[in-house]
Enzyme design. Sequence first.
Site, PDB file in Angstrom:
ATOM      1  N   GLU A  74       5.562   1.893   0.659  1.00  0.00           N
ATOM      2  CA  GLU A  74       4.243   1.926   0.021  1.00  0.00           C
ATOM      3  C   GLU A  74       4.120   2.961  -1.094  1.00  0.00           C
ATOM      4  O   GLU A  74       3.333   3.929  -0.987  1.00  0.00           O
ATOM      5  CB  GLU A  74       3.146   2.148   1.076  1.00  0.00           C
ATOM      6  CG  GLU A  74       3.160   1.116   2.193  1.00  0.00           C
ATOM      7  CD  GLU A  74       2.022   1.288   3.202  1.00  0.00           C
ATOM      8  OE1 GLU A  74       1.306   2.291   3.126  1.00  0.00           O
ATOM      9  OE2 GLU A  74       1.861   0.401   4.063  1.00  0.00           O
TER      10      GLU A  74
ATOM     11  N   GLU B 190       4.983  -4.495   8.085  1.00  0.00           N
ATOM     12  CA  GLU B 190       3.895  -3.873   8.849  1.00  0.00           C
ATOM     13  C   GLU B 190       2.729  -4.834   8.896  1.00  0.00           C
ATOM     14  O   GLU B 190       2.344  -5.403   7.864  1.00  0.00           O
ATOM     15  CB  GLU B 190       3.376  -2.582   8.173  1.00  0.00           C
ATOM     16  CG  GLU B 190       4.235  -1.377   8.379  1.00  0.00           C
ATOM     17  CD  GLU B 190       3.638  -0.130   7.730  1.00  0.00           C
ATOM     18  OE1 GLU B 190       2.394  -0.021   7.604  1.00  0.00           O
ATOM     19  OE2 GLU B 190       4.441   0.736   7.350  1.00  0.00           O
TER      20      GLU B 190
HETATM   21  O1  IFM Z   1      -0.003   4.128   9.496  1.00  0.00           O
HETATM   22  C1  IFM Z   1       0.139   3.526   8.257  1.00  0.00           C
HETATM   23  C2  IFM Z   1       1.595   3.483   7.846  1.00  0.00           C
HETATM   24  O2  IFM Z   1       2.174   4.738   7.846  1.00  0.00           O
HETATM   25  C3  IFM Z   1       1.739   2.898   6.463  1.00  0.00           C
HETATM   26  N1  IFM Z   1       1.041   1.642   6.363  1.00  0.00           N
HETATM   27  C4  IFM Z   1      -0.306   1.557   6.849  1.00  0.00           C
HETATM   28  C5  IFM Z   1      -0.383   2.109   8.256  1.00  0.00           C
HETATM   29  C6  IFM Z   1      -1.830   2.011   8.793  1.00  0.00           C
HETATM   30  O3  IFM Z   1      -2.693   2.723   7.971  1.00  0.00           O
END
Ligand code: IFM
Length: 457
Positions: free
Chosen positions: A173, A353
Site C-alpha cells: 500500500e 487483504e
Molecule cells: O491493518 C491494515 C493493514 O496493515 C493494511 N491494510 C489495511 C488494514 C486494515 O486497515
Amino acid sequence: MKNSSNIKINPIFPDTFIWGVATSAFQIEGATSTDGRGSSIWDDFCKTPGAIVDGSDGEIACDHYNRLQDDLDLIKGLGVNAYRFSVSWPRVRPGGSGPWNEKGLDFYERLIDGLLKRGIKPYLTLNHWDLPSELQVSGGWAQRDTVERFVEYAVGIDKRFGARVASITTHNEPWVMATLGYEQGVFAPGVKSRADAVQASHHLLLSHGLALQAIRAQGSKTRLGIVLNLSPMHSATDSEQDCAQTVLEDGKLVRWYMDPLFKGCYPSDVLEHLGVDAPRIQAGDMAAIATPMDFMGVNYYSRSVISAAGAWENKQSGLPLTEMGWEVYPEGLTELLVRLHTDYRVPPMYVTENGGAFNDTVQDGRVHDVDRLEYVARHIEAVAQAMRRGVRMEGYMVWSLLDNFEWASGYAKRFGIVHVDFQTQKRTLKDSAIWYADMLSAAKKAYSKDLASCEIA
Ligand code: IFM
C-alpha cells in the site's frame, strides 16, 4: 473444527487456488527491543501524544515473536495453504543500512521453515510501513537515498530467503505510506507536506522497480510483485462537479500507481492538478518503475463515494458499515478486479487483504462474528464473479489472522478471524475462522473427489 458438510466451495476456484491469511510485522510481532531490533518510524510515531487513539504502541502487540510456534500451529489448523507476513526491516537491518542482525534474520528463518514444514506457502512482504528510524532522519521515503537502501535490503532478503518463499512483495500500500504518512500526517512518520508525499510515492514506486531488477540480476527465480490498496470511486451525484472530482480522486488513488507500473507514466490530469508539487523524476525512472511483475496484490475493503469537496465518504447508501465506518460493498471488488483486468495488462492477481473490523465479544469461549463471516463469504463470491468474467485470480487472503495493532486506531479495532485477549494473549477462533476452515476442508474433499473420478475415467 466443526463439521463442514453443509459448506461448498465454488467450482470456479481451481485446486491450485491460494487461500491464505495475512498479517504484518509491526502489527503482531511485539518484542520491539528484543534481540537487537532497531527502532522504526512506527515506534517513534506511537510516542507522539494523540497519534494513536488509545495511546497504545507495538511493544507487545500479539507477542507473536515469542509465540511463533503456537501461532504457526494455529495457521495450520485453519487449513490454509498460504500465509502472508512482512519482514521487519529494523529487526533484520536495524539502522536501515550497515550491519545485518543475525538474531532478527533467524526469527524469519524459523517462521519460513516452520510454514514449509507445515505445508504452508510463505508470501513475504518487504515493506509493510515500518521504515527504520535512522532513514527518517534524512527524510525517509521523501529522500532519494532511501531508494538505494531499500534495494540493498530487498537483495539481502531475497539472497537469504528467496528460494524458500512463494513470492516477494516489495511494498504494501504505497498510497497509504505516502498520503497518510507524508501528506495528512495521520500515520508515521507524521509529515504534512503534499510535495514530500508525492516525492515519497515516486521513490516507493522507483524502489519497487529497481528492487525487482536487482533481485532478478542476482539470478533469483522468486515471483515478484507489489500490493496496492484500491477502491472503485463512485460519484455522490450526477453533478458535473462531483463527477469531475471523482475522476481526479480515482487518478490519485488508482491511476497514480497503476499507470506508472503498467504504462510507464503518471496520469496527466493528476500531474496537472499537482502543479509545483509534481514529482522530480530522473531519466530512466519511469522505465524502471514499469519493470514487469509476476503478480499483483490488491487490498480491498470498500468503495469510496466522492463529492465535489473531495471527501471520501463510505456511508452514503444506508448499507451496513464496519467498525471502521467503511461500507460493506462486495460488488466493488468485482468491479475493481474487472477494471484492472480491462484497463491494464495486469499479471495474475491476488486479493492480498480483505476483511472487516467488527465489535466482537467472547461469550462462553465463542465469538459469533456473523457480520465478519458474511463479509468474507460475500467477498469471496465477488472474486468468483470476477473470475467468471475472465479475470485471472490466483489467490485470496483474509485480513487478518489475528486481532492486532490497527495503526492509529490502536487495539480498538479488531480485524482478526482469531480473537486475541491482549491481557492474556489467549487466542480464540471466531466463527468466521471456523467457517473459513470448514470451507477449505470442503474444498480439499471436493478436489480429491474430482481427482478420483478423473483417475477412473
Ligand atoms: O491493518 C491494515 C493493514 O496493515 C493494511 N491494510 C489495511 C488494514 C486494515 O486497515
